[in-house]
Write an enzyme that holds these catalytic residues in place. Structure first.
Site, short mmCIF file in Angstrom:
data_model
loop_
_atom_site.label_atom_id
_atom_site.label_comp_id
_atom_site.label_asym_id
_atom_site.label_seq_id
_atom_site.Cartn_x
_atom_site.Cartn_y
_atom_site.Cartn_z
N TYR A 25 0.84 -1.21 0.00
CA TYR A 25 0.00 0.00 0.00
C TYR A 25 0.87 1.25 0.00
CZ TYR A 25 -3.10 3.67 1.81
OH TYR A 25 -3.78 4.84 1.99
N SER A 107 -4.60 12.22 8.14
CA SER A 107 -5.45 11.90 7.00
C SER A 107 -6.89 11.62 7.44
CB SER A 107 -4.90 10.66 6.28
OG SER A 107 -5.81 10.17 5.33
N TYR A 130 -10.70 14.73 2.74
CA TYR A 130 -11.23 14.25 1.47
C TYR A 130 -12.68 14.69 1.40
CZ TYR A 130 -7.28 11.10 0.60
OH TYR A 130 -6.03 10.58 0.35
N THR A 156 -7.51 17.88 -0.08
CA THR A 156 -6.93 17.13 -1.19
C THR A 156 -7.85 17.24 -2.40
OG1 THR A 156 -5.73 15.58 0.22
CG2 THR A 156 -6.26 14.83 -2.01
N ARG A 165 -4.73 1.02 -8.23
CA ARG A 165 -3.43 0.55 -7.74
C ARG A 165 -3.48 -0.97 -7.71
NH1 ARG A 165 -4.75 4.89 -3.06
NH2 ARG A 165 -4.81 6.68 -4.47
N LYS A 252 -3.99 20.71 -1.67
CA LYS A 252 -3.03 19.67 -2.04
C LYS A 252 -3.45 19.00 -3.35
CE LYS A 252 -0.99 15.42 -0.10
NZ LYS A 252 -1.49 14.39 -1.03
N HIS A 276 -0.03 13.06 -5.57
CA HIS A 276 -0.50 12.01 -4.66
C HIS A 276 0.50 10.86 -4.58
CE1 HIS A 276 -4.40 11.41 -2.50
NE2 HIS A 276 -3.87 10.22 -2.29
#
Length: 387
Positions: A25, A107, A130, A156, A165, A252, A276
Site C-alpha cells: 500500500y 489523514s 477528502y 486534497t 493501484r 493539495k 498524490h
C-alpha cells in the site's frame, strides 16, 4: 537500535517487519507506476553546486510554514492507514513530529481518529480532508477538526475518483486485514507487528467508524468509502469549504499552472505541488518537474510547498532551492514508523535534517532561507518542452 544512515536503511527494516499488503500500500503507485518512479528519480537529475572557503558555522534550518515555526521546512504528509503500519501509528508519528518541531498532518483515512491524536499531543496538528458526497458527514468532520484545535485544513483535490493501484486490488487491502490463506501465511511471519496490533487503540478507520450510520464492519466500511469520494468537487465547492473552515487552508494536489492560479483565486494560504505520490494519474509529471511552472504562475502571492518523491535531506534542499517554501514526507516517515514506531519516525527526521544541514553547508549556505537556484545545476530542458 541498528545504525541508521539513510531512509533506505529504515525501508529495509520496514519491509521485513510489516505485512505485505500494508508494505505494498505504501510502496506502490497507480497503473504502470511511471509517475511513482519519476517522483524520486527526477530529483537525481538535479546536481548541487559546491562552494568552498565559506564560513559554515551557525547554520540555521529553522523556518516557517504558513506562519508556523518549524525546525526545518518539512511536514509529515497525510498518509491513510498509518495505524496499520504500526500499532497506534498516527498517534506515534504525531508525537514524534511534535517533539522534533515539524507539522503533522492527519489523514481523513487514518486509523487513529482526530480525537485520538488531539488527546496525545499538545501542539496543534493539521487535518487533511477528502471531500465526500455525504455533506453532513463532511461538516461534522470539519467541526471535529476545529474542536481538536487543528491549525490548518489540508484539502486534497486530486482524489475525486480513485486511481487504480494493482497491488492493493490483488492483496485485497482492508483495515483490519482480510484473512485469506495468503494473508494468514504472511501475517504468521510478522509476529512482532501482530503482537503490537493486539494492544492497538484502533484497527479500523477512526474518523469514520462510529460517525456514519450503518457502518459496522470492514466490508460495509469499504463499500461506503468506495462510493463516497465526491466527483463533483469544483472550485466553488473548494471556496465553500474554505469559508466553512474559517482558518488557514492548504490545497493539495496542484500540478498545473492554471490550477495554481485558481487556488490563488479562492484564497488558499498555501498550495502543495503533488501528484498524490504517483498514486492517482499515472503519466503525470513528477512534482519537482512541475514546480517551476507553478512558481512562475503564482510568484510569491501564495506559499508553494512540494510533496511526492522526497527521500532525503538533499531532496528537501533541491525543492527549497527550486523555490518551494516547504516540503512533505510521506513514505519516508512511514518507513521509519513501520520499522521502529515513534523512534523510527524520529530517526527518519534526524536523517533528513542531518542531510539537509550538511548539504546546505557544503553548498556554501548557512540558512535555508538563502537557498536558491544559484545552489543548483539544473539540466537543460529539465522542465520539459511539452505541447
Amino acid at each position: 537500535m541498528p545504525v541508521i544512515t539513510t531512509i533506505d536503511d529504515l525501508k529495509r527494516i520496514y519491509e521485513r517487519r510489516v505485512p505485505r499488503m500494508f508494505y505494498d500500500y505504501c510502496e506502490s503507485g497507480s497503473w504502470t507506476e511511471q509517475t511513482f518512479r519519476d517522483n524520486s528519480s527526477d530529483f537525481d537529475d538535479i546536481r548541487l553546486r559546491q562552494r568552498v572557503a565559506v564560513d559554515m558555522s551557525g547554520r540555521i534550518t529553522k523556518s516557517q510554514m504558513i506562519g508556523q515555526d518549524v525546525a526545518m521546512p518539512v511536514a509529515l504528509a497525510p498518509v491513510g492507514l498509518t495505524g496499520m503500519q504500526h500499532a497506534d501509528g498516527e498517534m506515534k508519528a504525531a508525537r514524534a513530529a511534535e517533539k522534533f518541531g515539524v507539522p503533522f498532518t492527519l489523514s481523513t483515512m487514518s486509523i487513529n481518529s482526530i480525537e485520538d491524536v488531539a488527546g496525545c499531543t499538545t501542539a496543534p496538528f493539521w487535518f487533511q480532508l477528502y471531500t465526500m458526497k455525504d455533506q453532513d458527514y463532511v461538516s461534522r468532520l470539519i467541526q471535529r477538526a476545529k474542536d481538536a484545535n487543528c491549525s490548518a485544513l489540508v484539502i486534497t483535490l486530486d482524489l475525486q475518483i480513485l486511481g487504480q493501484r494493482h497491488k492493493d486490488l490483488k492483496n485485497g487491502l482492508s483495515a483490519p486485514p482480510k484473512l485469506t490463506a495468503k494473508t494468514i501465511a504472511n501475517l504468521a511471519t510478522k509476529w512482532a507487528w501482530g503482537i503490537e496490533m493486539l494492544s492497538a487503540k484502533r484497527r479500523e478507520f477512526g474518523n469514520i467508524v462510529g460517525h456514519v450510520d450503518g457502518i459496522s464492519d470492514a466490508s460495509s466500511l469499504g463499500a461506503w468509502t468506495a462510493e463516497q469520494f465526491d466527483p463533483t468537487l469544483d472550485w466553488s465547492k473548494v471556496a465553500k469549504l474554505k469559508e466553512q473552515w474559517g482558518g488557514k487552508v492548504i490545497l493539495k494536489g496542484i500540478l498545473d499552472a492554471d490550477d495554481a492560479r485558481m487556488a490563488l483565486k479562492v484564497g488558499a494560504d498555501a498550495i502543495i505541488v503533488s501528484n498524490h505520490g504517483g498514486r492517482q494519474l499515472d503519466g503525470a509529471l513528477s512534482s519537482i518537474r512541475a514546480l517551476p511552472s507553478i512558481l512562475d504562475a503564482v510568484g510569491d502571492q501564495v506559499e508553494v510547498h512540494l510533496d511526492s518523491g522526497i527521500r532525503s535531506g538533499q531532496d528537501v534542499l533541491k525543492a527549497l532551492a527550486m523555490g518551494a517554501k516547504g516540503t512533505y514526507i510521506g513514505r519516508a516517515f512511514v518507513y521509519g514508523l513501520g520499522a521502529m514506531g515513534k523512534a523510527g519516525v524520529t530517526e527518519a527526521l534526524n536523517v533528513i535534517h542531518k542531510e539537509l544541514d550538511t548539504t546546505m553547508a557544503l553548498c556554501g549556505e548557512t540558512n535555508v532561507a538563502d537557498l536558491g537556484r544559484h545552489n543548483l545545476l539544473v539540466p537543460e530542458g529539465f522542465e520539459g518542452r511539452w505541447q
